[in-house]
Every structure is written in C-alpha cells, then in structure tokens.
Scaffold this motif. Structure first.
Motif, PDB file in Angstrom:
ATOM      1  N   LYS A 412       6.371  -0.122   5.730  1.00  0.00           N
ATOM      2  CA  LYS A 412       5.846   1.206   5.439  1.00  0.00           C
ATOM      3  C   LYS A 412       6.250   2.242   6.480  1.00  0.00           C
ATOM      4  O   LYS A 412       6.597   3.382   6.144  1.00  0.00           O
ATOM      5  N   HIS A 416       8.424   5.571   5.582  1.00  0.00           N
ATOM      6  CA  HIS A 416       7.962   6.938   5.851  1.00  0.00           C
ATOM      7  C   HIS A 416       8.930   7.670   6.769  1.00  0.00           C
ATOM      8  O   HIS A 416       9.205   8.870   6.576  1.00  0.00           O
ATOM      9  N   SER A 503       0.394   2.720   8.166  1.00  0.00           N
ATOM     10  CA  SER A 503       1.500   2.722   7.202  1.00  0.00           C
ATOM     11  C   SER A 503       2.408   3.940   7.299  1.00  0.00           C
ATOM     12  O   SER A 503       3.472   3.955   6.684  1.00  0.00           O
ATOM     13  N   SER A 504       2.001   4.963   8.034  1.00  0.00           N
ATOM     14  CA  SER A 504       2.838   6.158   8.159  1.00  0.00           C
ATOM     15  C   SER A 504       2.707   6.734   9.556  1.00  0.00           C
ATOM     16  O   SER A 504       1.705   6.516  10.249  1.00  0.00           O
TER      17      SER A 504
END
Length: 683
Positions: A412, A416, A503-504
């Motif tokens: 992830k 991103h 995740s980002s």
C-alpha cells in the motif's frame, strides 16, 4: 452480437470518473456525409456527440476521432473490428482511448515502461454500410482518468506524427529580428516565469544591456563584492523578495560576504567537491594513506549526526596525528558550512556540491566564443533553457500519463507513493522502502501516547537510529533527519509505518515540490473551451501547421487545387503584412519524398546480437540508475571500511549495550544498556 471487448464500460466508478460533457446534446450530427476540415475534424465542437457523423474510409475515421482527442487531451488507438462473414470487408471498427484495458504484470525487471492503462471505457464505434460509408453509431465520452493539458497534447502517442512539409516549415523558421531589449520586455510581460533587470551606466544615459555588461565587466575586478551583491539583489527581486533556504557555493570570499548581507536567513554551504580538490593540494601526503582517505571522505560526505561527525573527526586527527595541520583546522572551524550532519534541519534536496551550477555554465559557454556579445549570449541562453524546458515538459507528461512498475506488488505504501510522487522521486522512495525492509526495530518506549524505536540494519549500522511515532496523529521523526533534508521519509520511518500497517504516506510528509501536482493542470471546462482563443503562440503554430499541412497534401495531385493554394497564400500574405510587417517567404525546393517520418529500420546488422533494442528513455534511466547504484555502493564500501577501523572504539563505548544517534543536536552518542531503562550520553 459483440464479445466482451466490444461492450461499453458502463460500470465505471463515479468517484474516479471525470465527466467530460454533461450529457448528449439534443440532435446528433446529420446522417449526411460531412465535409472533413483540413485538420481531419471538420468544425465539430469538443463537446459534440459524434453519433451520426459519416466519413469515407478508415483513415478519415481515425483522423476525425484523433483530432477530437487532440482537442480534449487524450490519445487514441485502434480497437476491435468485425468483418462481414468470412470476407476481408470490415463491417464494424472501434477506436478507443489509449488508456483502455490493463497492462499484464510481467514481473520485476531492470527497467519497465510506465503503466499508462487505467481501464478507460471511452471509445467511438463506426459501422460500415453497403455504400462503403463509415457512420458513427456509438460514442462513449466518459474517461476515468485526468485529461492531458492542452500544451502537452502534442506529446500523446497518436499526435506525434510529423510530415515532410511540417519539417520544411520548422526548418524555415527564422529569428524575428526584434530588438533584444524589446524582445526581453515582451517576454517578461507575457511569461510569468521570465525575469530580467539591468542598471543604467554612470551617466544614466544608455539602457542597453550590452553597455551595462561592459560597465560591469570593467569594474568587476575592482569592486567584485559590490557586483555580487547587485546580482543577488536582482535574484531576490526575481523571486518576489523570497530568500533561498540553502545556497551552495565554492569558497569565494566575495560571495560569502554578499550572502550574509543580502540573504541573512539563508543557509550558506560550501561545495564538498571543491573541498576535496583543495585537499589534494593541502594534505597530499595524508591522502596517500588509504585508511585516512576513507575516513576523510566519510566525514566529508556521509556522517548523519553531529555526534557521529565529532567521533570520526576526533579519531581522524588523533590516529593520523594531524591536529596541527593548519588547513584541517580551518576546515574544522567552518564545519557547519560543509558537513551534512550540521545541515539536516535545512532543506537542500540532497545536493552536496555546486556542480549543477557548473553544468549550467558549461552548457552555455560551450556554445559561445570569447568574442561573443550579449545578444549572442542571450540567444544561447534562451536555446539552452528551451531545451531544458522541453525535457521537463516531457517528464511532466510521462508522470501524468502513467505510473512506474513497483518492485514489490500489493504494498500500500508503494502504491500510494507512485500515485502522488513523480517517477524520479518514487524511485528514491522505493529505494528507502527496500532499505527499510532490511531493518530491524526494537521498541524502547511506549507511554500510551508516543512510541520510540531503535532501528538499524544488521551488519551495516553499528550505531542505531531513534524513531519517535505517535499513532494517534501519525507524527513520526527520526534522528537521521532525512525528511527535513531531502523531503522524503527515511528508511527508518518507513519501516515503522509499515510495521504499524499505515497504508498511505501522511499528507504532512508529502512535499508538494516532489508531487505530480506541483504545477496544477487545467480543469477541463467544455463551455469555456474556445478554439484558438487564449492559446499559447507555440501551440497555435503547431495546430495551424497541422491544418495547412493537411490542406497542402490534399491539393498536391490537382493542378487546380495547387493554383487555389498559391492564390490563397498570396492573398493571406498581403493581409498579414497589413497587420504586422513584411513577411519574407523563402522559395525552396520540394522534397521528392512524401508522407511522414518513418521509424528507423529494424534490420539487424551482421554480427549484431539478436536482442531488443533499448529506447532513449530506457537508456537514460539505466544510466541514472547505474550512477545511483554506483554511488550507493561507494558509500557502503567507505562506511564499511571506516567502521572496521573504529569497531574496537565503538565496542568500548557501548559496553554491554549499544550506541544510538542522538535525536537532538548533541555531540554525544546515547548508550543503551540491554535490560536497563536508563541511558547515558557518551563521547
């Protein structure tokens, strides 16, 4: 009827879609055959539904949709087609957006092209009737991606063709002949990123930049510091009164004095390349010792904290008995100006030398001679800048049209990063991510609000870094301070974020200058899109050239059409001269060849290896990646050699624990004892 590839992608997610038009306009184009304009598109508005439009053949069908795509900002490729029965006669043909479909994953390679596919469902479908005419029966106008800005549409794949007539036109372009000062003033009034300024002579009579240059050159040797101050003040005005965060120079005393006066808040740093060259003259005997040279290069380039610099510098002057060397003493006194460890809080983009400025000087000076005047300099300068802007424009286009292949799929953070960062910065982030995957971490503090970790790479880092992390607001910091220096998260921070399943990348740690959106593109507004109004001159020239080229090619086989073109040129020439000035049209021979520029022959020469030819972009990225890899290997090699020299000293300082880089500006390492909560600073 039609297979799955022929169906319209109607289930496009509205959140990711860009609706180009509000809906199908009432009343489609007449079913009668329309006259195709010289650019292949007639006068069809960009918001017009193409259903009902009729053309004669496949080439005209492609030209119609391709010209429509050019005005909107997307590329076209040929899609599915269906034949009549078992014959070779086409019954139906589709032209779709070049971003239709998805690219198959072919695994990790040394070099991979950017992925431009987004599964876009925009297309146009032509059905061929019994009379041989091609009629548009379906037109899907919704794209699920951002459209290309108008001044970059010519870079799209289907809009790159260049004909012989266009080449002759481009080769015939001449300089306008406008006075230099008038041309410069016009550029400054029309271009937001262009700036110039000059001073009057001593009698305030002559404003000519050439005379001003002669005055400056005459007094440069006498009052060098004043001239440098004047140049810096002009630079400050061109930047709207803002001061640069970091200025990199050689050891010029006049520039140092001017910087402290004009830019008192800027961080003045010295070029380490010039320091390295000066060391060959002042400490030539010491440099002959391989171990000394490794340690000297390490303190010059690779130390990450003030404590690490102080530790290695002390060992350098002690072990090699050079504490009385005058040049080294002066170098140590100005360590804040050249050592990376003392400048971690100031953004520098990772630049350690002034060679980019030297490259600029070389790029311009190699085009000039000693007898060249200011007008020659200006012409060469504009040529160099235009070349750089063209390359930058191409890189912006590549970043906007696709994403690079990831080294690790389904991560992830990497996904991103490649969505927000430019291609070059993504590769730097990916490199930090791969370093972080080799790191170990140990939690040393968890008070419910903040967590502290010690992060290191086994067998590489003998001194660990400290990372502080707050899961509530995603605040994270590291003692290496790569974020403040380079503008991207370091491998230690990325490791901790990945461990906590973030995740980002937090928005606060995304530097705008490294993103694809650093220059905001246009918002597609069909209602305000008026053809040839407000279009930049260079884009208008390109577009009008396409029309005239199409007109001339269409007329070349008819003597009557040729005569009409000649008469039209003479008539337009008279009208244009009435508005501007005399226009000289140079007579030139007509090339015997016709058609567009062909691709180079792919025929393999005798003795040549049977392998895929490398493209220009691939070669460029391979060279850049090779240089970056070589620099990383050199840094690791130097670090390993130096650490082997001080390993015994480090072990004594660490005792039964280990050493950690201080998170603040301290000249002492922090010692952590295994199993104990207390830690102490050690020198």
């Amino acid at each position: 009827m039609e297979d799955g590839t022929e169906q319209t992608n109607s289930a496009v997610d509205d959140w990711h879609s860009i609706q180009v038009s509000e809906g199908i306009v009432d009343g489609s184009v007449s079913s009668d055959q329309v006259d195709v304009d010289v650019d292949g598109s007639s006068s069809i508005p960009v918001d017009q539904d193409l259903v009902g439009l009729v053309v004669s053949n496949a080439d005209e069908a492609f030209e119609v949709y391709n010209s429509y795509a050019y005005r909107l900002g997307f590329s076209v490729r040929k899609g599915h087609q269906r034949y009549k029965g078992s014959s070779n006669t086409i019954q139906m043909k589709k032209f779709c957006c070049s971003k239709a479909g998805y690219k198959a994953n072919s695994g990790v390679k040394a070099y991979s092209k950017i992925d431009t596919r987004t599964g876009c469902g925009a297309f146009v479908q032509f059905d061929v009737g019994d009379d041989g005419l091609w009629t548009v029966t379906k037109h899907e106008k919704v794209h699920n991606h951002e459209l290309c800005v108008f001044n970059k549409s010519h870079l799209l794949c289907s809009h790159r063709s260049v004909g012989d007539n266009q080449l002759l036109y481009l080769q015939g372009l001449k300089d306008s002949g406008v006075a230099l000062a008038d041309g410069i003033r016009r550029r400054q009034s029309t271009e937001t990123d262009f700036f110039f300024d000059f001073e009057l002579d001593l009698d305030a009579r002559d404003e000519s930049p050439l005379h001003e240059c002669n005055v400056w050159m005459r007094v440069f040797d006498e009052r060098e510091d004043r001239i440098v101050c004047v140049l810096f003040k002009v630079f400050s005005r061109s930047m709207g009164g803002k001061s640069p965060q970091t200025i990199m120079t050689d050891q010029c005393a006049a520039m140092a004095a001017a910087i402290s006066k004009v830019f008192p808040t800027s961080r003045h740093r010295l070029c380490i390349w010039h320091i390295g060259e000066n060391s060959k003259k002042h400490i030539k005997t010491l440099r002959s010792n391989k171990d000394f040279l490794d340690m000297f290069n390490y303190v010059l380039k690779y130390t990450e904290t003030e404590a690490e610099f102080q530790f290695y510098w002390t060992r350098l002057v002690t072990d090699y008995k050079c504490h009385k060397n005058t040049w080294l003493e002066k170098l140590y006194d100005c360590r804040e100006k050249w050592c990376p460890a003392f400048n971690k809080d100031y953004f520098s983009g990772g630049i350690l030398s002034s060679q980019r400025s030297e490259t600029t000087n070389h790029s311009i000076s190699r085009r000039l001679s000693k007898t060249a005047g200011l007008c020659d300099f200006y012409s060469s300068f504009v040529s160099v800048i235009s070349e750089w802007r063209s390359k930058e424009n191409g890189e912006d286009f590549r970043c906007a049209q696709g994403v690079p292949a990831m080294m690790m799929e389904h991560v992830k953070l990497l996904s991103h990063a490649r969505e927000v960062y430019t291609i070059e910065i993504y590769f730097l982030f990916e490199e930090q991510f791969m370093k972080g995957s080799a790191c170990h971490q140990e939690m040393v503090l968890n008070d419910g609000r903040q967590q502290k970790y010690h992060v290191w790479r086994p067998d590489i880092d003998i001194i660990r870094h400290e990372v502080s992390f707050n899961a509530a607001n995603l605040d994270i910091s590291c003692s290496c301070k790569l974020m403040s220096e380079l503008g991207i998260l370091c491998c230690h921070c990325i490791r901790i974020l990945h461990v906590h399943c973030v995740s980002s990348i937090p928005d606060k740690y995304i530097l705008k200058r490294w993103t694809k959106k650093v220059i905001d593109g246009r918002n597609v507004n069909i209602d305000s899109m008026v053809y040839n109004v407000g279009v930049p001159p260079s884009i208008w020239v390109f577009d009008i050239s396409r029309k005239f080229q199409r007109l001339v090619v269409s007329s070349q086989d008819s003597s009557v059409a040729r005569k009409l073109c000649d008469e039209a040129v003479d008539d337009v020439k008279k009208k244009v001269e009435a508005e501007v000035r005399h226009v000289h049209i140079e007579e030139c021979g007509v090339s015997s060849s016709s058609g567009g520029v062909q691709n180079p022959s792919s025929r393999r020469l005798k003795g040549e290896r049977n392998k895929r030819r490398s493209g220009v972009i691939e070669k460029k990225y391979s060279l850049a990646r090779g240089r970056r890899s070589a620099a990383n290997k050199a840094a690791l090699s130097t670090k390993g050699a130096v650490q082997s020299l001080v390993l015994e000293n480090i072990s004594k300082l660490a005792g039964d624990g280990y050493l950690v880089h201080p998170s603040s500006s301290s000249s002492d390492f922090v010692q952590f004892s295994k199993g104990l909560d207390d830690n102490v600073g050690v020198d």
